[in-house]
Design a protein around this motif. Structure first.
Motif, short mmCIF file in Angstrom:
data_model
loop_
_atom_site.label_atom_id
_atom_site.label_comp_id
_atom_site.label_asym_id
_atom_site.label_seq_id
_atom_site.Cartn_x
_atom_site.Cartn_y
_atom_site.Cartn_z
N GLY A 102 -69.95 13.78 -10.89
CA GLY A 102 -70.12 14.91 -11.78
C GLY A 102 -70.24 16.23 -11.05
N SER A 103 -71.15 17.09 -11.51
CA SER A 103 -71.27 18.45 -10.98
C SER A 103 -71.96 18.53 -9.63
N GLN A 104 -72.51 17.44 -9.12
CA GLN A 104 -73.24 17.43 -7.85
C GLN A 104 -74.36 18.47 -7.86
N LEU A 105 -75.00 18.60 -9.01
CA LEU A 105 -76.10 19.54 -9.15
C LEU A 105 -77.21 19.23 -8.16
N ASP A 106 -77.45 17.95 -7.93
CA ASP A 106 -78.50 17.54 -6.97
C ASP A 106 -77.95 16.51 -6.01
N VAL A 107 -77.71 15.30 -6.49
CA VAL A 107 -77.15 14.25 -5.64
C VAL A 107 -75.68 14.57 -5.38
N THR A 108 -75.30 14.59 -4.12
CA THR A 108 -73.95 14.99 -3.73
C THR A 108 -73.10 13.80 -3.34
N MET A 109 -71.82 14.07 -3.16
CA MET A 109 -70.90 13.06 -2.66
C MET A 109 -71.38 12.50 -1.33
N ALA A 110 -71.83 13.38 -0.44
CA ALA A 110 -72.31 12.92 0.86
C ALA A 110 -73.49 11.98 0.72
N ASP A 111 -74.43 12.30 -0.18
CA ASP A 111 -75.57 11.41 -0.42
C ASP A 111 -75.11 10.01 -0.81
N LEU A 112 -74.17 9.96 -1.74
CA LEU A 112 -73.75 8.67 -2.29
C LEU A 112 -72.94 7.87 -1.28
N LEU A 113 -72.15 8.55 -0.45
CA LEU A 113 -71.40 7.83 0.58
C LEU A 113 -72.35 7.28 1.64
N GLU A 114 -73.33 8.07 2.04
CA GLU A 114 -74.33 7.58 3.00
C GLU A 114 -75.06 6.37 2.44
N ASP A 115 -75.29 6.37 1.14
CA ASP A 115 -76.03 5.28 0.51
C ASP A 115 -75.23 3.97 0.47
N LEU A 116 -73.92 4.06 0.71
CA LEU A 116 -73.09 2.86 0.69
C LEU A 116 -73.05 2.13 2.03
N VAL A 117 -73.52 2.76 3.08
CA VAL A 117 -73.37 2.17 4.42
C VAL A 117 -74.00 0.79 4.49
N ASP A 118 -75.15 0.60 3.85
CA ASP A 118 -75.81 -0.71 3.89
C ASP A 118 -75.70 -1.46 2.57
N HIS A 119 -74.73 -1.06 1.71
CA HIS A 119 -74.55 -1.75 0.43
C HIS A 119 -73.80 -3.06 0.69
N GLU A 120 -74.48 -4.16 0.48
CA GLU A 120 -74.00 -5.45 0.97
C GLU A 120 -72.67 -5.87 0.35
N LEU A 121 -72.48 -5.66 -0.94
CA LEU A 121 -71.25 -6.13 -1.59
C LEU A 121 -70.03 -5.29 -1.21
N THR A 122 -70.24 -4.06 -0.80
CA THR A 122 -69.12 -3.16 -0.53
C THR A 122 -68.45 -3.50 0.78
N ARG A 123 -67.11 -3.72 0.73
CA ARG A 123 -66.33 -3.99 1.94
C ARG A 123 -65.26 -2.94 2.19
N ALA A 124 -65.00 -2.09 1.23
CA ALA A 124 -64.09 -0.95 1.38
C ALA A 124 -64.49 0.08 0.34
N VAL A 125 -64.12 1.34 0.58
CA VAL A 125 -64.56 2.43 -0.29
C VAL A 125 -63.36 3.28 -0.67
N GLY A 126 -63.23 3.56 -1.97
CA GLY A 126 -62.24 4.51 -2.45
C GLY A 126 -62.94 5.77 -2.93
N VAL A 127 -62.45 6.93 -2.47
CA VAL A 127 -63.11 8.20 -2.75
C VAL A 127 -62.09 9.18 -3.33
N TYR A 128 -62.50 9.90 -4.37
CA TYR A 128 -61.70 11.01 -4.88
C TYR A 128 -62.51 12.29 -4.74
#
Length: 728
Positions: A188-214
């Motif tokens: 959304g508007s990234q009013l608070d939580v940003t794209m960078a925050d959410l990508l950093e949060d995926l580094v230790d996300h166990e189920l994720t094996r690849a990431v698609g970003v727009y």
């Protein structure tokens, strides 16, 4: 009922509320399937076996069999995450109520918020976090968290999108391709939580094996690409889709460096440095993800094409070549082995045509692929055509085809090389068997070759450490002469030269230099276009006439008289660098001279680069054969060119300022070295300049007057053949 706050110390901080909240409330829940509130409620309720779910609506009653409350204040507890799906006019009041209660996680679905800045300040002041507003929601397969429109199938691809609709398209395409989603977040508007925050949060996300970003913008670009680098290091490669590949920015560019590098070329350079890959469409993103999630990366560009149709094989070879892969001719023992396994008349040179062998015996597919993967002559195999359709059209063949599919998967694991299948039956049961066995299946040959080329690019660019903060920071020079001195101090050679202001200084300088001379109005950014450079001046009298004419037209200012580079077998190159406000320092090398923008032959990378990476940049240029020696001409000193590229890349990383550009054009590269004959340094911001006559302060003049020693750091200051194109 009275509100019961969680015990002290149990509330989660950061982004935990968006991963696995203990309780969720949907404000604006609805029983109408055409409303967002219905889909959010439906998804949230699907996770009731893991968390408490509350539905809030003014209408009261039940929704999907669950009770509702009229407000957050009527709930029996403070929910950890609140999804906001209310009209924009009501959002402020609901947010205020949530923050007063102590809610720490907010998901803003509501769009068209009147004052986002004020809303952001209130959220931050309360110590809460918010995704959105204008978010399409989030999904986490690991924790059964589903607060978004639509359905998701669990899988290994995380999708983080600045556009909710584009993110939904990526998720839908991935599921149609047999993939699933590990996590979906519409930022959304990234009013608070940003794209960078959410990508950093995926580094230790166990189920994720690849990431698609727009991405549509590169807010916190440095953090975003650092996160992509961290994801790659964690074994989660990123495929990036970005909007904004436009020439609009180049139209306003003041340097060749800006005019020759599009926004997406800078993004591509940042992606290579981070070990990520940019693609042009959602479909291409999903194609590459299909290979990443199913099989291994190819270790090289060599691909063998196997078909049961000569036409499909030829088309596959064409598409592979168009995507930058190579289809090498097969010969020797490998071709002989293939010939023994196939009917007479089968093609074995590559593409390999089974010539009806598959119809005679389905194991022909297995045997040919086994020979190719085990040969070491190719890095991957693409199987194109009918395989996967036998069982559809002839059910008695289904079991045999499925068995061959399983054996093909075993071959890829055994040899560690990928096999990709383009099948006319891409959605058949056999296709499902192939995918389960580690063989990606595609409905078109272009999708298959797009995936393979993307995977190869990711293998080529595993990422490199960020440039970091340089140990030394340099103050920017104020004009051409100081820029020249900065570059000379970095080891970059220039012709011998003096700075002059009047005819007397020019005559004295000419007596100390070797003709032919070049006269320049040094404060002009593009001297040739403004008539601020004259070359081929053979004597002092000619230099004086040129100075008188130029001074009459252009007025007072710091002029430069220098020796003209007249070496033979020169290739003109441009070396540029810029510090981009969003993506950091970049360096560029390309075909140079006054026609640089016509050729548009450049390669850009994140700075700094070492000499080895600079050599790799040079090899990628279309003009590289000219540098290596073309049609009997001697090779130029490519090592000297690479050293200049590396030196400029180090300088741009050290210079002060968030938006700075540094350019050498042309850099004249000959067999005996590289000589810079013009340089430009300026602020990238429109309207700014560092290279005007009024920046030539009197304090600089004495050190450069003809009475002092000349500036003579040159690679070659004497030659015989005049070159009127030099020193422009």
């Amino acid at each position: 009922m009275p509100i019961t706050s969680p015990p002290a110390g149990t509330r989660r901080t950061g982004l935990a509320a968006f991963r696995d909240p203990a309780s969720v409330a949907v404000v604006g829940a609805s029983a109408n399937p055409s409303k967002w509130g219905y889909w959010l409620a439906r998804g949230a309720l699907a996770g009731r076996d893991r968390r408490t779910v509350h539905l809030v609506t003014r209408g009261g009653g039940e929704i999907l069999g669950a009770p509702t409350a009229a407000s957050l204040g009527d709930l029996p507890e403070v929910p950890e995450l609140v999804a906001l799906c209310v009209p924009a006019a009501q959002l402020d009041a609901v947010v205020d109520e949530a923050l007063e209660l102590g809610v720490r996680g907010l998901l803003g679905i509501t769009a068209a918020v009147h004052d986002e800045r004020r809303l952001a300040a209130r959220v931050a002041a309360a110590g809460a976090r918010m995704i959105g507003p204008s978010s399409l929601g989030l999904f986490d397969a690991a924790t059964s968290l589903h607060i978004a429109w639509g359905d998701f199938t669990a899988g290994g691809l995380a999708v983080v999108s600045q556009s909710g609709q584009v993110g939904s398209e990526i998720a839908l395409l991935s599921q149609r391709s047999g993939l699933g989603i590990s996590r979906f977040v519409s930022v959304g508007s990234q009013l608070d939580v940003t794209m960078a925050d959410l990508l950093e949060d995926l580094v230790d996300h166990e189920l994720t094996r690849a990431v698609g970003v727009y991405l549509e913008s590169f807010h916190e670009g440095g953090r975003v690409f650092d996160a992509l680098r961290a994801l790659r290091a964690a074994g989660k490669p990123v495929v990036l889709l970005a909007a904004g590949d436009s020439e609009a920015g180049a139209r306003a560019a003041r340097s060749h460096t800006s005019a020759l590098t599009s926004p997406m070329e800078l993004v591509d350079a940042a992606c290579r440095a981070a070990g990520a890959l940019r693609v042009p469409t959602p479909a291409a993103l999903v194609d590459v993800a299909a290979q990443l999630l199913t099989t291994t990366l190819p270790t090289g560009p060599r691909v063998a094409v196997v078909s049961d149709s000569g036409g499909q094989g030829a088309l596959a070879a064409d598409r592979a070549t168009r995507h930058g892969l190579t289809v090498p001719e097969l010969g020797g023992p490998l071709a002989s082995e293939l010939a023994r396994r196939l009917p007479d008349g089968a093609a074995t040179a590559n593409p390999v045509d089974l010539a009806g062998g598959g119809e005679r015996d389905l194991t022909s597919y297995r045997d040919v692929v086994a020979a190719l993967l085990g040969s070491g002559d190719v890095d991957s195999v693409v199987l194109t055509g009918y395989f996967g359709t036998y069982g559809l059209d002839s059910p008695p063949l289904a079991a045999a085809e499925a068995q061959v599919a399983r054996e093909l998967g075993e071959l890829t694991r055994r040899h560690g090389r990928p096999l990709l299948v383009h099948s006319m039956g891409a959605h058949s049961d056999t296709a499902s068997v192939l995918r389960a066995a580690g063989v990606p299946v595609f409905a078109t040959i272009d999708s298959a070759t797009t995936a393979l080329a993307g995977a190869h690019a990711l293998h080529q660019h595993p990422g490199r450490p960020p440039h970091g903060t340089p140990a030394e920071r340099r103050t920017r020079p104020r004009g051409f002469w100081d820029t020249r001195a900065l570059l000379r101090d970095a080891g970059i050679a220039f012709p011998a030269a003096y700075r002059v202001h009047d005819a007397g200084e020019l005559e004295a300088a000419a007596g100390r230099l070797h003709p032919p001379y070049v006269l320049k109005a040094s404060w002009l950014e593009h001297k040739s276009e403004a008539g601020g450079v004259v070359t081929g001046l053979q004597d002092t009298a000619g230099a004086l006439r040129a100075f008188t004419g130029m001074h009459t037209r252009l007025g007072d200012g710091p002029y430069v008289l220098e020796e003209q580079d007249v070496r033979a077998d020169v290739v003109e190159v441009i070396v540029g660098a810029r510090r981009d406000a969003r993506l950091g320092p970049m360096v560029m090398v390309g075909a140079g001279g006054t026609e640089a923008e016509l050729h548009r032959d450049v390669v850009t990378e994140c700075a700094p680069v070492d000499a080895e990476r600079a050599h790799a940049m040079i090899r990628r240029l279309r003009c590289a054969p000219l540098l290596a020696g073309w049609r009997g001409r001697p090779a130029t000193d490519i090592g000297a060119l690479a050293d200049v590229v590396a030196a400029v890349s180090r300088l741009i990383a050290q210079l002060d300022g968030s938006q700075v550009e540094l350019e050498i054009n042309p850099l004249r590269v000959a067999p005996d070295g590289a000589l810079a004959v013009d340089a430009l340094l300026l602020d990238a911001a429109p309207g700014a300049t560092t290279d005007r006559p009024d920046n030539d302060t009197p304090a600089d003049t004495p050190a450069d007057s003809p009475a002092d020693s000349p500036d003579t750091h040159s690679a070659a200051s004497s030659s015989t053949a005049p070159d009127l194109k030099g020193n422009s």
